[in-house]
Structures are given as structure tokens and as C-alpha cells.
Design a protein around this motif. Structure first.
Motif, PDB file in Angstrom:
ATOM      1  N   ARG A  65       0.840  -1.202   0.000  1.00 32.74           N
ATOM      2  CA  ARG A  65       0.000   0.000   0.000  1.00 32.74           C
ATOM      3  C   ARG A  65       0.867   1.240   0.000  1.00 32.74           C
ATOM      4  O   ARG A  65       2.045   1.179   0.322  1.00 32.74           O
ATOM      5  N   VAL A  66       0.262   2.353  -0.302  1.00 36.75           N
ATOM      6  CA  VAL A  66       0.975   3.623  -0.260  1.00 36.75           C
ATOM      7  C   VAL A  66       1.146   4.030   1.204  1.00 36.75           C
ATOM      8  O   VAL A  66       0.176   4.140   1.948  1.00 36.75           O
ATOM      9  N   ALA A  67       2.400   4.241   1.615  1.00 36.99           N
ATOM     10  CA  ALA A  67       2.681   4.704   2.971  1.00 36.99           C
ATOM     11  C   ALA A  67       2.722   6.228   3.009  1.00 36.99           C
ATOM     12  O   ALA A  67       2.271   6.843   3.977  1.00 36.99           O
ATOM     13  N   ARG A  68       3.267   6.835   1.962  1.00 29.02           N
ATOM     14  CA  ARG A  68       3.386   8.296   1.915  1.00 29.02           C
ATOM     15  C   ARG A  68       3.602   8.728   0.473  1.00 29.02           C
ATOM     16  O   ARG A  68       4.317   8.066  -0.273  1.00 29.02           O
ATOM     17  N   ARG A  69       2.967   9.808   0.090  1.00 32.17           N
ATOM     18  CA  ARG A  69       3.190  10.406  -1.232  1.00 32.17           C
ATOM     19  C   ARG A  69       3.762  11.801  -0.996  1.00 32.17           C
ATOM     20  O   ARG A  69       3.150  12.624  -0.343  1.00 32.17           O
ATOM     21  N   TYR A  70       4.973  12.018  -1.515  1.00 33.13           N
ATOM     22  CA  TYR A  70       5.602  13.333  -1.452  1.00 33.13           C
ATOM     23  C   TYR A  70       5.309  14.044  -2.769  1.00 33.13           C
ATOM     24  O   TYR A  70       5.669  13.551  -3.832  1.00 33.13           O
ATOM     25  N   ALA A  71       4.658  15.193  -2.697  1.00 32.41           N
ATOM     26  CA  ALA A  71       4.360  15.966  -3.902  1.00 32.41           C
ATOM     27  C   ALA A  71       5.638  16.640  -4.391  1.00 32.41           C
ATOM     28  O   ALA A  71       6.622  16.762  -3.655  1.00 32.41           O
TER      29      ALA A  71
END
Length: 99
Positions: A65-71
Motif C-alpha cells: 500500500r501507499v505509505a506516503r506520497r511526497y508531492a
């Protein structure tokens, strides 16, 4: 995989693998355009029947799963990405007796 991401201002976010006896947690990352996505991977230790007297213990993938998305602009570079997945080995153990 342990992942380290350098943020603006020289701060570093680190996502470390968590090895265990029955569960294992690991991380990976990938670029999505200008964004950086950190994924969490879980593995579980399972027991499968080999024959009447023996079982096999092995690691099976659980979820990703996605843990964190950095823009874009929230991260500068990935400074470390080391794979630390569970060992790919089979262990023979005696079968458990029914209670």
C-alpha cells in the motif's frame, strides 16, 4: 527495503524495514511524475503441509500500500533504498499434533 528521502532544508525522512518472526514490514519507493511514492509491503510467515509428518515454514507477501506520497517540491532526492525483504527459504518443521 529501507528508504531515506532528503527533504528541502536537509531534513531526512527514513522508512526502516521491521523484520520479525511471523510478520515482516518493508518499504520501497517509485517516482510518479514529479511525485515520490513510498510503498509499505507486508509479509507473513505461514505454515503449509508438506506431508503427514512435516510442514514447511515460508514467507508469503501480504499487502502493498501507499505509505506516503511526497508531492513535487516536498522532496529533493532518495538518499538510500536498500532491500530488506524476508529470506526466500523453506524450513521443514515437524507437524503440529491436533489438540
Amino acid at each position: 527495503m529501507s528508504v531515506s528521502v532528503r527533504l528541502p532544508g536537509a531534513r531526512v525522512d527514513t522508512w526502516r524495514a521491521i523484520p520479525g518472526e511471523t510478520r515482516w514490514v518493508d518499504y520501497s519507493c517509485d517516482r510518479a511524475g514529479d511525485d515520490l511514492v513510498v510503498y509499505v509491503h507486508t509479509f507473513r510467515r505461514v505454515r503449509e503441509r508438506l506431508d503427514r509428518t512435516q510442514d514447511l515454514l515460508l514467507w508469503k507477501p501480504g499487502t502493498a500500500r501507499v505509505a506516503r506520497r511526497y508531492a513535487a517540491g516536498e522532496w529533493d532526492e532518495v538518499v538510500g533504498a536498500d532491500r530488506e525483504w524476508p529470506p526466500a527459504e523453506l524450513t521443514q518443521v515437524p507437524r503440529r499434533r491436533p489438540a
